[in-house]
Scaffold this active site. Structure first.
Site, PDB file in Angstrom:
ATOM      1  N   CYS A   2       0.901  -1.165   0.053  1.00  0.00           N
ATOM      2  CA  CYS A   2       0.009  -0.004  -0.204  1.00  0.00           C
ATOM      3  C   CYS A   2       0.832   1.232  -0.077  1.00  0.00           C
ATOM      4  O   CYS A   2       1.956   1.265   0.601  1.00  0.00           O
ATOM      5  CB  CYS A   2      -0.728   0.061   1.079  1.00  0.00           C
ATOM      6  SG  CYS A   2      -1.798  -1.387   1.505  1.00  0.00           S
ATOM      7  N   ARG A  33       6.051  -0.045  -5.635  1.00  0.00           N
ATOM      8  CA  ARG A  33       5.870  -0.694  -4.373  1.00  0.00           C
ATOM      9  C   ARG A  33       5.020  -1.679  -4.559  1.00  0.00           C
ATOM     10  O   ARG A  33       5.051  -2.802  -3.890  1.00  0.00           O
ATOM     11  CB  ARG A  33       5.234   0.198  -3.125  1.00  0.00           C
ATOM     12  CG  ARG A  33       6.228   1.153  -2.918  1.00  0.00           C
ATOM     13  CD  ARG A  33       5.591   2.288  -2.053  1.00  0.00           C
ATOM     14  NE  ARG A  33       5.495   1.624  -0.619  1.00  0.00           N
ATOM     15  CZ  ARG A  33       6.277   1.908   0.248  1.00  0.00           C
ATOM     16  NH1 ARG A  33       7.317   2.692   0.025  1.00  0.00           N
ATOM     17  NH2 ARG A  33       6.177   1.303   1.459  1.00  0.00           N
ATOM     18  N   TRP A  95      -2.937  -2.679  -1.601  1.00  0.00           N
ATOM     19  CA  TRP A  95      -2.445  -3.987  -1.937  1.00  0.00           C
ATOM     20  C   TRP A  95      -3.262  -4.984  -0.846  1.00  0.00           C
ATOM     21  O   TRP A  95      -3.181  -4.921   0.145  1.00  0.00           O
ATOM     22  CB  TRP A  95      -0.961  -4.319  -1.564  1.00  0.00           C
ATOM     23  CG  TRP A  95      -0.215  -5.422  -2.172  1.00  0.00           C
ATOM     24  CD1 TRP A  95       0.024  -5.833  -3.036  1.00  0.00           C
ATOM     25  CD2 TRP A  95       0.093  -6.738  -1.284  1.00  0.00           C
ATOM     26  NE1 TRP A  95       0.601  -7.030  -3.177  1.00  0.00           N
ATOM     27  CE2 TRP A  95       0.691  -7.587  -1.962  1.00  0.00           C
ATOM     28  CE3 TRP A  95       0.175  -6.737   0.303  1.00  0.00           C
ATOM     29  CZ2 TRP A  95       1.311  -8.846  -1.469  1.00  0.00           C
ATOM     30  CZ3 TRP A  95       0.404  -8.254   0.785  1.00  0.00           C
ATOM     31  CH2 TRP A  95       1.173  -8.946  -0.228  1.00  0.00           C
ATOM     32  N   ASN A 123      -2.474   2.581   5.309  1.00  0.00           N
ATOM     33  CA  ASN A 123      -1.635   1.373   5.127  1.00  0.00           C
ATOM     34  C   ASN A 123      -1.328   0.671   6.594  1.00  0.00           C
ATOM     35  O   ASN A 123      -1.290   1.136   7.591  1.00  0.00           O
ATOM     36  CB  ASN A 123      -0.031   2.008   4.828  1.00  0.00           C
ATOM     37  CG  ASN A 123       0.062   2.583   3.482  1.00  0.00           C
ATOM     38  OD1 ASN A 123      -1.007   2.387   2.801  1.00  0.00           O
ATOM     39  ND2 ASN A 123       1.029   3.337   3.195  1.00  0.00           N
ATOM     40  N   GLY A 124      -1.104  -0.436   6.296  1.00  0.00           N
ATOM     41  CA  GLY A 124      -1.013  -1.502   7.578  1.00  0.00           C
ATOM     42  C   GLY A 124      -2.007  -2.315   7.833  1.00  0.00           C
ATOM     43  O   GLY A 124      -3.059  -2.496   6.985  1.00  0.00           O
ATOM     44  N   GLU A 587      19.941 -16.982  -4.181  1.00  0.00           N
ATOM     45  CA  GLU A 587      19.706 -15.454  -4.728  1.00  0.00           C
ATOM     46  C   GLU A 587      19.308 -15.736  -6.353  1.00  0.00           C
ATOM     47  O   GLU A 587      18.291 -15.115  -6.590  1.00  0.00           O
ATOM     48  CB  GLU A 587      20.531 -14.640  -4.471  1.00  0.00           C
ATOM     49  CG  GLU A 587      20.553 -13.261  -4.963  1.00  0.00           C
ATOM     50  CD  GLU A 587      19.057 -12.473  -4.822  1.00  0.00           C
ATOM     51  OE1 GLU A 587      18.678 -13.148  -3.566  1.00  0.00           O
ATOM     52  OE2 GLU A 587      18.908 -11.523  -5.173  1.00  0.00           O
ATOM     53  N   LYS A 591      15.524 -15.000  -7.594  1.00  0.00           N
ATOM     54  CA  LYS A 591      15.403 -13.970  -8.888  1.00  0.00           C
ATOM     55  C   LYS A 591      14.548 -14.586 -10.026  1.00  0.00           C
ATOM     56  O   LYS A 591      13.642 -13.998 -10.487  1.00  0.00           O
ATOM     57  CB  LYS A 591      16.640 -13.368  -9.503  1.00  0.00           C
ATOM     58  CG  LYS A 591      17.391 -12.453  -8.531  1.00  0.00           C
ATOM     59  CD  LYS A 591      16.861 -11.037  -8.501  1.00  0.00           C
ATOM     60  CE  LYS A 591      16.102 -11.222  -7.320  1.00  0.00           C
ATOM     61  NZ  LYS A 591      16.599 -10.704  -6.041  1.00  0.00           N
ATOM     62  N   GLU A 594      10.738 -14.992  -9.059  1.00  0.00           N
ATOM     63  CA  GLU A 594       9.880 -14.038  -8.740  1.00  0.00           C
ATOM     64  C   GLU A 594       9.682 -13.293  -9.824  1.00  0.00           C
ATOM     65  O   GLU A 594       8.626 -12.566  -9.970  1.00  0.00           O
ATOM     66  CB  GLU A 594      10.553 -13.096  -7.355  1.00  0.00           C
ATOM     67  CG  GLU A 594      11.380 -12.253  -7.743  1.00  0.00           C
ATOM     68  CD  GLU A 594      12.038 -11.485  -6.665  1.00  0.00           C
ATOM     69  OE1 GLU A 594      12.998 -10.930  -6.410  1.00  0.00           O
ATOM     70  OE2 GLU A 594      10.951 -10.831  -6.311  1.00  0.00           O
ATOM     71  N   HIS A 610      22.382 -36.473  -2.054  1.00  0.00           N
ATOM     72  CA  HIS A 610      21.257 -36.858  -0.847  1.00  0.00           C
ATOM     73  C   HIS A 610      19.925 -36.537  -1.204  1.00  0.00           C
ATOM     74  O   HIS A 610      19.201 -36.501  -0.461  1.00  0.00           O
ATOM     75  CB  HIS A 610      21.796 -35.923   0.383  1.00  0.00           C
ATOM     76  CG  HIS A 610      23.141 -36.190   0.994  1.00  0.00           C
ATOM     77  ND1 HIS A 610      23.581 -37.394   1.428  1.00  0.00           N
ATOM     78  CD2 HIS A 610      24.277 -35.410   0.931  1.00  0.00           C
ATOM     79  CE1 HIS A 610      24.856 -37.372   1.766  1.00  0.00           C
ATOM     80  NE2 HIS A 610      25.232 -35.951   1.650  1.00  0.00           N
ATOM     81  N   LYS A 710       7.087  -4.358  -3.484  1.00  0.00           N
ATOM     82  CA  LYS A 710       8.682  -4.008  -3.158  1.00  0.00           C
ATOM     83  C   LYS A 710       9.083  -4.023  -1.620  1.00  0.00           C
ATOM     84  O   LYS A 710       9.723  -4.608  -1.281  1.00  0.00           O
ATOM     85  CB  LYS A 710       8.885  -2.612  -3.835  1.00  0.00           C
ATOM     86  CG  LYS A 710       9.978  -1.928  -3.635  1.00  0.00           C
ATOM     87  CD  LYS A 710      11.318  -2.859  -4.445  1.00  0.00           C
ATOM     88  CE  LYS A 710      12.576  -2.645  -4.088  1.00  0.00           C
ATOM     89  NZ  LYS A 710      13.505  -3.708  -4.537  1.00  0.00           N
TER      90      LYS A 710
END
Ligand code: AGP
Length: 715
Positions: A2, A33, A95, A123-124, A587, A591, A594, A610, A710
C-alpha cells in the site's frame, strides 16, 4: 504494498484538476511498491445540509493500475476548473489484505454513505478490526467494504457525534487521538473531513509516513515543536474514560461512559508553528505533501519531516503541528527536524532502460562504488564506517552476532557470514526474520543483532528488531532507505547508499548490502595484526569490483541468446553452488522465480547426492557456479556427478578457465576472478540478467511481478 499520498495547499490557488493531477502523480511514484487498486478523495461543491452549508466530497477509486484511476476521473467527468486557495486531498494505492481487490474495498473509505463525513486512507493492518466492526455495527454503522480500514472512518464519525452530543466541537487532532486509542495493529493513516475543510491529520504506527513542505519563503526554523499533552490532564482524561477502550467498555452505554475532549483542549489553535510563519509572523503560502515514501515527494520538495510512531501531524491554516498520541516519556525528543532529502528525481527515473530492474542491474558499477565511497581508504587499507565507529568496541565484545533479514537481504547475510566469522572470530548465525520470531529465539543483552533490509520497512524484520530491542541486545541496521523505520530504530548502522531501488526484484541492493557487510566485518577486525594481509587482499579486491561488474555486464548479449534459445520453454531450473556460492545459488533461484515465474531451486552442491540428483537427466537445465576458491575441486566433483547423468550444465566460471571438456558443458559464462569472499558479487550478475531476460521473453511485467510488492509491510 500500500501507498499513501496527500496534498494540502494553503494560500496557493489550485484548480481541482491540478489537485487531482498532483494526487495521481504522487500515486504513480508509489507504483513500484506493488499494488492492486488505487483511489483518491477531493472536495466537491458547497451544498445545503439543513441550515448548514457543507462541502461535499468526491471519491474516485478502482481496482487496477493508477492509469485506470486516471481514466475513471475522466469518465466520471469530474469538474477540473473550480479553484481552491486551501484544500486537502488524499490518495492511496492498495495491496489487498482484507477483502479482494474490488471497488468497494479500495481506499479511500468513508464514515457513512450519505454524506461521507470522514474519509481515510490507511496502510498497515488493524488487528482488532473484527471486534471494532462488531461494536460499530451494534451502534448502527453500516459497512460498505470487507476492509479493516473502514472501521477507522466509522470510528471518527462515532467519536465526532459523541463529542457533539456532549456539547464539544473537537479539534481534528483530538478526535484522531480518541480514534487511535481504539486501534491495535499498524497504520500509516490520513483523514480528512468536511467538518474540517482544508485540514488533514496524518499519523503512523509501524508504517512510514512523512510530510514534505514546499514554500518560496525561508522557514523560520528547520524543526517543528512537538505539542505534548499535559500528562496529568491526559491521565485524568483516560481514567475518566475508563481508558480501557470502547471495546472494554462494551457493556456500558457509550453515551454515558464517554468523556468528550476536555473543553480547554479543543482548538489548541492558539499555539502557532514557528516554522511556518513569515518574517512578519503572518501565515505564508505553502504546500504540504504527505506520503509513505519520499520517492513521491521529491519532485515537489526536498524538505521533509519524518513522523515517529504515535505522532499526529495536523495541517491547517498553512501550519504543520505535531501532536503525540501517547504521553511524554523521559528523554523523548520535543522537536521533529525538517530534513533535506539527498535524492534526485532522475535517480528514480528509468533513463534509457526498458525497466527499472534492468536499469538497476546496470547501475551496479556505480552503486557498489557509492557504497564504498568515502569509507575505504584504498591506499592505506583502512575502512571507516561513521555510523558504527563508536559501537565497534561493544560489538567486538559481544558473545555472538545474529544477522536477521528476509528474501534477498537474507541471502546477502548468508553470502558474508563466512568472512564475518573468519575476520571477527565471533560466532555468526543468520536468521529469516519470520522464522526467528516464530521460534521466539533466545536473545541476550550481550548479543549484537544485525538487521539487513533494502526498504527498512519490512514488517517481519521490524518486528524482529523490536523483539531484540526489548531484550536489550545491541541492534545494527544495514539499510538502503534513509529515514526508514529500521534506520531510525536501530542503535547504529550503515546506509548502503545504493540509491532508490524501484524494481520489485532486488538487484543493486544485494550487491551493496554484500559490500556493506564485508566492510562491517573489516571494521570489526581492523585491530587484528594477524588479519592484516587478508584485509589488504579484500580491500584491493573491493577496489576492482565496480570495473569487474562492468565486464560481467558485457555478457548480456550471450545471456539474452541463452534465454531465447535454450531456457525460455523450460519449466524448472537448478542452481548449484557451495561455500560462498551457495548464497549466490539461492539468490539466483529467488530472482528467477519471482520475475520469470519459472520454478527454480538453489541447491548446495554437497547435498546433490543426498536427493536432488534424482532429478538430473539430459533435459533439466542446471546452472553451476564453479569459480576458483578452496572448494573448487568439490564443486567440480558435483559437476561430474551431473554430467555423468547426461546433464549439460551452464557453468559460471572464471575467465579463461578450461573448466571441463566443452562437449559436457552446455555453455560457460566467464566472469573475472576476485578474492574468494567477493566472488559472489560478480557471479550473481549473470543470474540477475538471466532472470530479467526470461521475464521479458515471457511478457511479464518485470518491475511489478504478480502477487509481490517491493516493500512487504505486512506480516
Ligand atoms: C527480492 O528480490 C525480493 N523482492 C524480496 O525477497 C526482498 O528482498 C524482501 O522482501 C526483503 O525486503 P527488504 O530488503 O526491503 O527488507
Amino acid at each position: 504494498m500500500c501507498g499513501i499520498f496527500g496534498y494540502v495547499n494553503f494560500l496557493v490557488d489550485k484548480s481541482r484538476g491540478e489537485i487531482i493531477d498532483n494526487l495521481i502523480e504522487g500515486l504513480q511514484r508509489l507504483e513500484y511498491r506493488g499494488y492492486d487498486s488505487a483511489g483518491l478523495a477531493v472536495d466537491g461543491k458547497l451544498i445545503k445540509d439543513g441550515d448548514e452549508e457543507i462541502m461535499n466530497n468526491i471519491i474516485v477509486k478502482t481496482p487496477g493500475k493508477v492509469k485506470v484511476l486516471k481514466q475513471k476521473v475522466i469518465d466520471d467527468k469530474i469538474n477540473r476548473t473550480d479553484i481552491f486557495d486551501n484544500h486537502a486531498g488524499i490518495a492511496h494505492t492498495r495491496w489487498a489484505t482484507h477483502g479482494q481487490p474490488k471497488e468497494e474495498n479500495c481506499h479511500p473509505h468513508r464514515s457513512d454513505s450519505t454524506k461521507g463525513e470522514f474519509i481515510v486512507v490507511h496502510n498497515g493492518i488493524i488487528t482488532n478490526f473484527s471486534a471494532l466492526r462488531k461494536y460499530l455495527l451494534s451502534k448502527g454503522h453500516i459497512f460498505e467494504s470487507e476492509t479493516d480500514t473502514e472501521c477507522i472512518a466509522k470510528l471518527f464519525k462515532h467519536f465526532y457525534d459523541l463529542n457533539l452530543k456532549a456539547g464539544v466541537s473537537p479539534d481534528l487532532n483530538e478526535l484522531t487521538k480518541q480514534v487511535l486509542h481504539e486501534l491495535e495493529g499498524s497504520y500509516g493513516l490520513l483523514v480528512k473531513s468536511y467538518h474540517y475543510p482544508g485540514e488533514v491529520c496524518g499519523t503512523r504506527k509501524g508504517s512510514p509516513l512523512l510530510v514534505g513542505v514546499k514554500t518560496d519563503k525561508k522557514l523560520k526554523v528547520d524543526f517543528v515543536d512537538v505539542e505534548f499533552e499535559n500528562n496529568a490532564a491526559q491521565q485524568q482524561q483516560q481514567q475518566a474514560n475508563g481508558h480501557s477502550s470502547l471495546l472494554n467498555n462494551h457493556s456500558t452505554s457509550l453515551d454515558s461512559g464517554f468523556i468528550p475532549v476536555a473543553p480547554g483542549e479543543q482548538n489548541l489553535r492558539t499555539s502557532q508553528s514557528r516554522a511556518f510563519l513569515s518574517e512578519d509572523d503572518l501565515p505564508m503560502p505553502v504546500e504540504f505533501f504527505l506520503s509513505s515514501d519520499p520517492a513521491s515527494v521529491i519532485q515537489h520538495t526536498k524538505k521533509v519531516l519524518f513522523l515517529e510512531d504515535d505522532d499526529i501531524a495536523h495541517i491547517y491554516d498553512g501550519e504543520l503541528h505535531i501532536h503525540r498520541a501517547s504521553t511524554k516519556s523521559a528523554g523523548e525528543s520535543t522537536v521533529r527536524p525538517i530534513q533535506t532529502l539527498e535524492m534526485e528525481l532522475n535517480e528514480i527515473m528509468k533513463g534509457p532502460y526498458k525497466h527499472f530492474m534492468q536499469k538497476e542491474i546496470f547501475e551496479q558499477p556505480d552503486s557498489t562504488f557509492n557504497t564504498m565511497r568515502g569509507r575505504i581508504d584504498f591506499e592505506n587499507s583502512i575502512v571507516t564506517l561513521g555510523g558504527l565507529k563508536a559501537f565497534l568496541p561493544t560489538i567486538r565484545r559481544c558473545r555472538r552476532i545474529i544477522m536477521i533479514a528476509c528474501g534477498t537481504s537474507y541471502h546477502s547475510c548468508l553470502a558474508t557470514r563466512s568472512i564475518f566469522e573468519e575476520l571477527t572470530e565471533i560466532p555468526v548465525s543468520v536468521e529469516l526474520a519470520s522464522d526467528f520470531l516464530d521460534r521466539r529465539s533466545p536473545v541476550f543483552r550481550d548479543d549484537t543483532c544485525v538487521f539487513v533490509s533494502q526498504s527498512g520497512e519490512t514488517a517481519d524484520s521490524i518486528l524482529a528488531l523490536q523483539y531484540c530491542l526489548e531484550r536489550g541486545a545491541l541492534t545494527v541496521g544495514i539499510v538502503n532507505s534513509v529515514g526508514s523505520s529500521m534506520s531510525r530504530q536501530t542503535h547504529c548502522g550503515v546506509h548502503i547508499n545504493a540509491g532508490p531501488e524501484i524494481g520489485v526484484a532486488s538487484t543493486k541492493a544485494y550487491t551493496s548490502q554484500y559490500i556493506a557487510l564485508v566492510m562491517f566485518a573489516l571494521s570489526l577486525s581492523n585491530d587484528s595484526i594477524s588479519k592484516t594481509k587478508r584485509h589488504e587482499e579484500i580491500i584491493k579486491g573491493l577496489q576492482k569490483i565496480p570495473e569487474q561488474i562492468k565486464k560481467v555486464l558485457n555478457l548480456e548479449t550471450k545471456i539474452k541468446k541463452l534465454c531465447n534459445d535454450d531456457l525460455n520453454d523450460q519449466k524448472s531450473l537448478l542452481l548449484l553452488g557451495r561455500g560462498y556460492q551457495f548464497a549466490t545459488a539461492l539468490e539466483g533461484a529467488l530472482k528467477i522465480k519471482e520475475i520469470s515465474y519459472m520454478h527454480s531451486e538453489g541447491v548446495l552442491a554437497g547435498e546433490l547426492k543426498h536427493g536432488v540428483l534424482a532429478l538430473v537427466d539430459d533435459k533439466l537445465p542446471i546452472i553451476a557456479f564453479a569459480t576458483r576458491d578452496s572448494l573448487f575441486p568439490k564443486t567440480m566433483s558435483a559437476i561430474e556427478q551431473v554430467t555423468a547423468r547426461d546433464g549439460r550444465p551452464i557453468v559460471i566460471c572464471n575467465e579463461g578457465d578450461a573448466i571441463i571438456s566443452n562437449d559436457k558443458v552446455h555453455l560457460t559464462l566467464e566472469v573475472p576472478q576476485t578474492v574468494d569472499c567477493l566472488q559472489g558479487l560478480l557471479n550473481v550478475i549473470p543470474v540477475q540478467l538471466i532472470s530479467y531476460w526470461l521475464a521479458v521473453n515471457r511478457g511479464i511485467d518485470v518491475d511489478f511481478p504478480r502477487n509481490l510488492a517491493k516493500s512487504v509491510t505486512v506480516e
